[in-house]
Scaffold this active site. Structure first.
Site, PDB file in Angstrom:
ATOM      1  N   ARG A   1       0.817  -1.219   0.000  1.00 55.61           N
ATOM      2  CA  ARG A   1       0.000   0.000   0.000  1.00 55.61           C
ATOM      3  C   ARG A   1       0.851   1.270   0.000  1.00 55.61           C
ATOM      4  NH1 ARG A   1      -3.720   2.461   4.440  1.00 55.61           N
ATOM      5  NH2 ARG A   1      -5.316   3.537   3.195  1.00 55.61           N
TER       6      ARG A   1
ATOM      7  N   ASN B   1      -4.075   8.739   4.713  1.00 54.66           N
ATOM      8  CA  ASN B   1      -2.869   8.171   5.348  1.00 54.66           C
ATOM      9  C   ASN B   1      -2.883   8.193   6.877  1.00 54.66           C
ATOM     10  OD1 ASN B   1      -1.865   7.717   2.821  1.00 54.66           O
ATOM     11  ND2 ASN B   1      -0.501   9.507   2.803  1.00 54.66           N
TER      12      ASN B   1
ATOM     13  N   HIS C   1      -6.192  -5.828  -2.329  1.00 53.92           N
ATOM     14  CA  HIS C   1      -6.987  -6.018  -1.108  1.00 53.92           C
ATOM     15  C   HIS C   1      -7.227  -7.493  -0.787  1.00 53.92           C
ATOM     16  CE1 HIS C   1      -8.790  -1.669  -1.371  1.00 53.92           C
ATOM     17  NE2 HIS C   1      -7.496  -1.684  -1.079  1.00 53.92           N
TER      18      HIS C   1
ATOM     19  N   HIS D   1       0.376   4.498  -2.404  1.00 53.79           N
ATOM     20  CA  HIS D   1       0.150   5.864  -1.923  1.00 53.79           C
ATOM     21  C   HIS D   1       1.308   6.789  -2.267  1.00 53.79           C
ATOM     22  CE1 HIS D   1      -3.426   5.273   1.039  1.00 53.79           C
ATOM     23  NE2 HIS D   1      -3.509   4.469  -0.005  1.00 53.79           N
TER      24      HIS D   1
HETATM   25  C1  HEM Z   1      -9.167   1.359  -6.037  1.00 51.13           C
HETATM   26  C2  HEM Z   1      -9.104   2.265  -5.102  1.00 51.13           C
HETATM   27  C3  HEM Z   1      -8.687   1.978  -3.689  1.00 51.13           C
HETATM   28  C4  HEM Z   1      -9.327   2.363  -2.564  1.00 51.13           C
HETATM   29  C5  HEM Z   1     -10.604   3.186  -2.491  1.00 51.13           C
HETATM   30  C6  HEM Z   1      -8.591   1.831  -1.451  1.00 51.13           C
HETATM   31  C7  HEM Z   1      -8.916   2.028  -0.120  1.00 51.13           C
HETATM   32  C8  HEM Z   1      -8.323   1.380   0.939  1.00 51.13           C
HETATM   33  C9  HEM Z   1      -8.742   1.514   2.307  1.00 51.13           C
HETATM   34  C10 HEM Z   1      -9.876   2.406   2.802  1.00 51.13           C
HETATM   35  C11 HEM Z   1      -7.964   0.709   3.057  1.00 51.13           C
HETATM   36  C12 HEM Z   1      -8.042   0.509   4.567  1.00 51.13           C
HETATM   37  C13 HEM Z   1      -7.343   1.645   5.239  1.00 51.13           C
HETATM   38  C14 HEM Z   1      -7.706   1.812   6.682  1.00 51.13           C
HETATM   39  O1  HEM Z   1      -8.870   1.681   7.041  1.00 51.13           O
HETATM   40  O2  HEM Z   1      -6.794   2.069   7.489  1.00 51.13           O
HETATM   41  C15 HEM Z   1      -7.037   0.063   2.175  1.00 51.13           C
HETATM   42  C16 HEM Z   1      -6.081  -0.841   2.573  1.00 51.13           C
HETATM   43  C17 HEM Z   1      -5.186  -1.429   1.704  1.00 51.13           C
HETATM   44  N1  HEM Z   1      -5.032  -1.132   0.364  1.00 51.13           N
HETATM   45 FE1  HEM Z   1      -6.301  -0.052  -0.783  1.00 51.13          FE
HETATM   46  N2  HEM Z   1      -7.521   1.130  -1.910  1.00 51.13           N
HETATM   47  C18 HEM Z   1      -7.524   1.193  -3.272  1.00 51.13           C
HETATM   48  C19 HEM Z   1      -6.579   0.663  -4.113  1.00 51.13           C
HETATM   49  C20 HEM Z   1      -5.469  -0.041  -3.703  1.00 51.13           C
HETATM   50  C21 HEM Z   1      -4.358  -0.402  -4.550  1.00 51.13           C
HETATM   51  C22 HEM Z   1      -4.193   0.023  -6.009  1.00 51.13           C
HETATM   52  C23 HEM Z   1      -3.497  -1.131  -3.790  1.00 51.13           C
HETATM   53  C24 HEM Z   1      -2.173  -1.749  -4.164  1.00 51.13           C
HETATM   54  C25 HEM Z   1      -1.933  -2.320  -5.300  1.00 51.13           C
HETATM   55  C26 HEM Z   1      -4.072  -1.213  -2.460  1.00 51.13           C
HETATM   56  C27 HEM Z   1      -3.534  -1.915  -1.407  1.00 51.13           C
HETATM   57  C28 HEM Z   1      -4.037  -1.924  -0.129  1.00 51.13           C
HETATM   58  C29 HEM Z   1      -3.539  -2.786   0.919  1.00 51.13           C
HETATM   59  C30 HEM Z   1      -2.473  -3.853   0.762  1.00 51.13           C
HETATM   60  C31 HEM Z   1      -4.244  -2.469   2.086  1.00 51.13           C
HETATM   61  C32 HEM Z   1      -4.041  -3.064   3.498  1.00 51.13           C
HETATM   62  C33 HEM Z   1      -2.961  -2.279   4.201  1.00 51.13           C
HETATM   63  C34 HEM Z   1      -2.546  -2.798   5.562  1.00 51.13           C
HETATM   64  O3  HEM Z   1      -3.028  -3.830   6.018  1.00 51.13           O
HETATM   65  O4  HEM Z   1      -1.686  -2.134   6.173  1.00 51.13           O
HETATM   66  N3  HEM Z   1      -5.248  -0.527  -2.444  1.00 51.13           N
HETATM   67  N4  HEM Z   1      -7.271   0.512   0.884  1.00 51.13           N
END
Ligand code: HEM
Length: 274
Positions: free
Chosen positions: A7, A39, A138, A11
Site C-alpha cells: 500500500r 494516510n 486487497h 500511496h
Molecule cells: C481502487 C481504489 C482503492 C481504494 C478506495 C482503497 C482504499 C483502501 C482503504 C480504505 C484501506 C483501509 C485503510 C484503513 O482503514 O486504514 C485500504 C487498505 C489497503 N489497500 Fe487499498 N484502496 C484502493 C486501491 C489499492 C491499490 C491500487 C493497492 C495496491 C496495489 C491497495 C492496497 C491496499 C492494501 C495492501 C491495504 C491493506 C494495508 C494494511 O493492512 O496495512 N489498495 N485501501
C-alpha cells in the site's frame, strides 16, 4: 507487514509519481503526506523502510533511492505472501517535496463511486484493467471500521444501509464495528485468507462480501469491471499476470530521473534538511 508495504508504494505513486514523497516527515519546509485523510492513522511500515535504508546505506551509500526501495519492497512482499513475481524497473530518484493536497485529492477513497475511482486512475495513466487488477491488492491486509461503517447502518441505526452487502456478513461486521466508537478496530479486507495473496478477494465480491464499498462497486457499477472481477475469480493465473503488469504500470508513474530530485540518505527527510 506485506500488505502495508504494497500500500505504501501505491500511496507514493499516486501523489506526484513514485518519488518517495509519502515517506517525508514534517519539517520546516515539508508538510508531510502522512497527515492526509487517506494516510493518517492508517499507513504503516515506515520503520521497515528505515531499516532497509540503513542496511543499503552501509553497503552502498547514496545509490538506491527510497522510491526504488518502495517498489522493490512491494514486489518482494507480494511474493513472500504467495503472489506473483515481476521485474521491477529501477532508477527512480527521490522528491524534494511532498504534497498533502495531492494525497487528499488523488488517492481514491473507499466511498468514492466507481466512475470517480476510474477517473483518479485515468489521471495517472492507468486503465480499467489496472483499476480491477490493482484493487486485487486487497486480497491481503486490514481495514479500519471507519473505512466501511457507513455501509452497515441505515438512518435508524440498525439494519442495512448498503444492499449490495451480504446480510450475514454485515451482521458479523456490526459486532466489531459499532455505530459509534471502535473507529480503529481492524478487519481483514479478504476475510477468507487475509495473509495470503490469492484470488479470494474477487470470489468474496461475487458473494457480496467485499469489505469496502469501493471493492463491491467493481461488480455492481460497471459491466466491464464486473467481467474482470468474474474472470479473476475464475482464474488466479490471469489475476496474477494482470496484477504483475499493473504494478509495473503503477510503478512507472512519473518517476524522477537523471539529475532530478536526489537519492535521500534518510527516507524521512531531504538531504539538505532544516
Ligand atoms: C481502487 C481504489 C482503492 C481504494 C478506495 C482503497 C482504499 C483502501 C482503504 C480504505 C484501506 C483501509 C485503510 C484503513 O482503514 O486504514 C485500504 C487498505 C489497503 N489497500 Fe487499498 N484502496 C484502493 C486501491 C489499492 C491499490 C491500487 C493497492 C495496491 C496495489 C491497495 C492496497 C491496499 C492494501 C495492501 C491495504 C491493506 C494495508 C494494511 O493492512 O496495512 N489498495 N485501501
Amino acid at each position: 507487514m506485506a500488505a502495508s508495504l504494497v500500500r505504501l508504494h501505491f500511496h507514493d505513486c499516486f501523489v506526484k509519481g513514485c518519488d518517495a514523497s509519502v515517506l517525508l516527515d514534517n519539517s520546516s519546509s515539508i508538510i508531510s503526506e502522512k497527515g492526509s485523510n487517506p494516510n493518517m492513522n492508517s499507513l504503516r511500515g515506515f520503520e521497515v523502510v528505515d531499516e532497509i535504508k540503513v542496511v543499503l546505506e552501509e553497503a552502498c551509500p547514496s545509490t538506491v533511492s527510497c522510491a526504488d526501495i518502495l517498489a522493490l519492497a512491494a514486489r518482494d512482499s507480494t511474493v513472500l505472501v504467495g503472489g506473483p513475481y515481476w521485474e521491477v524497473p529501477l532508477g527512480r530518484r527521490d522528491s524534494l517535496g511532498a504534497s498533502i493536497q495531492g494525497s487528499n485529492n488523488d488517492i481514491p477513497a473507499p466511498n468514492n463511486t466507481l466512475p470517480t475511482i476510474i477517473t483518479k486512475f485515468k489521471r495517472q495513466g492507468l486503465n480499467l484493467v489496472d483499476v480491477v487488477a490493482l484493487s486485487g491488492g486487497h486480497t491481503i491486509g486490514m481495514s479500519r471500521c471507519t473505512s466501511f461503517r457507513q455501509r452497515l447502518y441505515n438512518q435508524t441505526g440498525n439494519g442495512m444501509a448498503d444492499m449490495t452487502l451480504d446480510v450475514s456478513y454485515a451482521a458479523q461486521l456490526r459486532q466489531g464495528c459499532p455505530q459509534s466508537g471502535g473507529d480503529n478496530n481492524l478487519f481483514p479486507l479478504d476475510f477468507v485468507s487475509p495473509a495470503k495473496f490469492d484470488n479470494f478477494y474477487f470470489k468474496n465480491i461475487l458473494s457480496g462480501k467485499g469489505l469496502l464499498s469501493s471493492d463491491q462497486v467493481l461488480l455492481t457499477q460497471n459491466v466491464e469491471t464486473a467481467a474482470l472481477v468474474k474472470a479473476y475469480a475464475a482464474d488466479v493465473n490471469l489475476f496474477f499476470q494482470h496484477f504483475a503488469q499493473s504494478m509495473v504500470n503503477m510503478g512507472n508513474i512519473s518517476p524522477l530521473t537523471g539529475s532530478q530530485g536526489e537519492i535521500r540518505k534518510n527516507c524521512r527527510r531531504l538531504n539538505n534538511y532544516h
